[in-house]
Design a protein around this motif. Structure first.
Motif, short mmCIF file in Angstrom:
data_model
loop_
_atom_site.label_atom_id
_atom_site.label_comp_id
_atom_site.label_asym_id
_atom_site.label_seq_id
_atom_site.Cartn_x
_atom_site.Cartn_y
_atom_site.Cartn_z
N GLY A 16 0.80 -1.22 0.00
CA GLY A 16 0.00 0.00 0.00
C GLY A 16 0.83 1.26 0.00
O GLY A 16 0.60 2.18 -0.79
N PHE A 17 1.83 1.32 0.89
CA PHE A 17 2.67 2.52 0.95
C PHE A 17 3.51 2.67 -0.31
O PHE A 17 3.75 3.79 -0.78
CB PHE A 17 3.53 2.52 2.20
N THR A 18 3.95 1.56 -0.89
CA THR A 18 4.70 1.63 -2.14
C THR A 18 3.83 2.18 -3.27
O THR A 18 4.27 3.03 -4.05
CB THR A 18 5.24 0.23 -2.53
N LEU A 19 2.58 1.73 -3.35
CA LEU A 19 1.69 2.23 -4.39
C LEU A 19 1.32 3.69 -4.18
O LEU A 19 1.20 4.46 -5.16
CB LEU A 19 0.43 1.37 -4.46
N ILE A 20 1.15 4.12 -2.94
CA ILE A 20 0.84 5.52 -2.68
C ILE A 20 2.03 6.40 -3.07
O ILE A 20 1.86 7.45 -3.72
CB ILE A 20 0.46 5.72 -1.20
N ILE A 21 3.24 5.98 -2.72
CA ILE A 21 4.43 6.74 -3.09
C ILE A 21 4.60 6.76 -4.60
O ILE A 21 4.95 7.79 -5.19
CB ILE A 21 5.67 6.18 -2.38
N ALA A 22 4.32 5.64 -5.26
CA ALA A 22 4.42 5.58 -6.72
C ALA A 22 3.42 6.52 -7.38
O ALA A 22 3.74 7.19 -8.37
CB ALA A 22 4.20 4.16 -7.21
N SER A 23 2.22 6.63 -6.81
CA SER A 23 1.23 7.53 -7.40
C SER A 23 1.64 8.99 -7.23
O SER A 23 1.41 9.82 -8.12
CB SER A 23 -0.15 7.28 -6.80
N VAL A 24 2.27 9.31 -6.10
CA VAL A 24 2.77 10.68 -5.91
C VAL A 24 3.88 10.99 -6.90
O VAL A 24 3.90 12.07 -7.52
CB VAL A 24 3.24 10.88 -4.45
N PHE A 25 4.82 10.06 -7.07
CA PHE A 25 5.89 10.28 -8.05
C PHE A 25 5.34 10.38 -9.47
O PHE A 25 5.81 11.20 -10.26
CB PHE A 25 6.93 9.17 -7.97
N LEU A 26 4.36 9.56 -9.79
CA LEU A 26 3.76 9.63 -11.12
C LEU A 26 3.04 10.96 -11.33
O LEU A 26 3.09 11.52 -12.43
CB LEU A 26 2.79 8.46 -11.31
N THR A 27 2.42 11.47 -10.30
CA THR A 27 1.78 12.78 -10.40
C THR A 27 2.81 13.87 -10.65
O THR A 27 2.63 14.72 -11.53
CB THR A 27 1.00 13.09 -9.10
N PHE A 28 3.89 13.87 -9.86
CA PHE A 28 4.94 14.87 -10.05
C PHE A 28 5.60 14.75 -11.43
O PHE A 28 5.91 15.75 -12.06
CB PHE A 28 5.99 14.78 -8.96
N VAL A 49 -5.96 5.07 -10.18
CA VAL A 49 -6.02 3.63 -9.91
C VAL A 49 -4.93 3.22 -8.92
O VAL A 49 -5.18 2.48 -7.97
CB VAL A 49 -5.92 2.83 -11.23
N THR A 50 -3.72 3.73 -9.13
CA THR A 50 -2.62 3.40 -8.23
C THR A 50 -2.88 3.91 -6.82
O THR A 50 -2.67 3.19 -5.84
CB THR A 50 -1.30 4.01 -8.76
N LEU A 51 -3.38 5.13 -6.71
CA LEU A 51 -3.68 5.68 -5.40
C LEU A 51 -4.82 4.93 -4.73
O LEU A 51 -4.77 4.64 -3.53
CB LEU A 51 -4.02 7.17 -5.52
N GLY A 52 -5.85 4.58 -5.48
CA GLY A 52 -6.98 3.84 -4.92
C GLY A 52 -6.59 2.47 -4.41
O GLY A 52 -6.99 2.06 -3.32
#
Length: 83
Positions: A16-28, A49-52
């Motif tokens: 979960g934390f890996t996917l949340i961090i990945a979604s933040v990096f993808l946003t940036f 989808v990644t954040l959800g």
């Protein structure tokens, strides 16, 4: 000996934390480097989808942590009763 809830708690927390961090990096990344405006929908869908999935995994990990703690306390209470 680790229980199944403990194993699921560890796995889902990390996932979960890996996917949340990945979604933040993808946003940036999409904000900083995406110059083509036709692909913003693709990146928006990927981020959402990644954040959800990440938030869902963290919530599920929280439930497994509570179940593990309840079971652990119950075993300790039963062991104390027997002594």
């Amino acid at each position: 000996m680790a229980s199944n809830h403990y194993d699921q708690w560890i796995f889902k927390s990390i996932l979960g934390f890996t996917l949340i961090i990945a979604s933040v990096f993808l946003t940036f990344y999409s904000i900083a480097y995406l110059k083509d405006t036709s692909r913003w929908v693709l990146y928006a869908v990927l981020v959402s989808v990644t954040l959800g999935i990440g938030v869902s995994s963290v919530c599920s990990a929280f439930v497994h942590k509570m179940k593990h703690d309840i079971r652990h306390r119950q075993k300790a209470h039963d062991h104390q009763k027997e002594s």
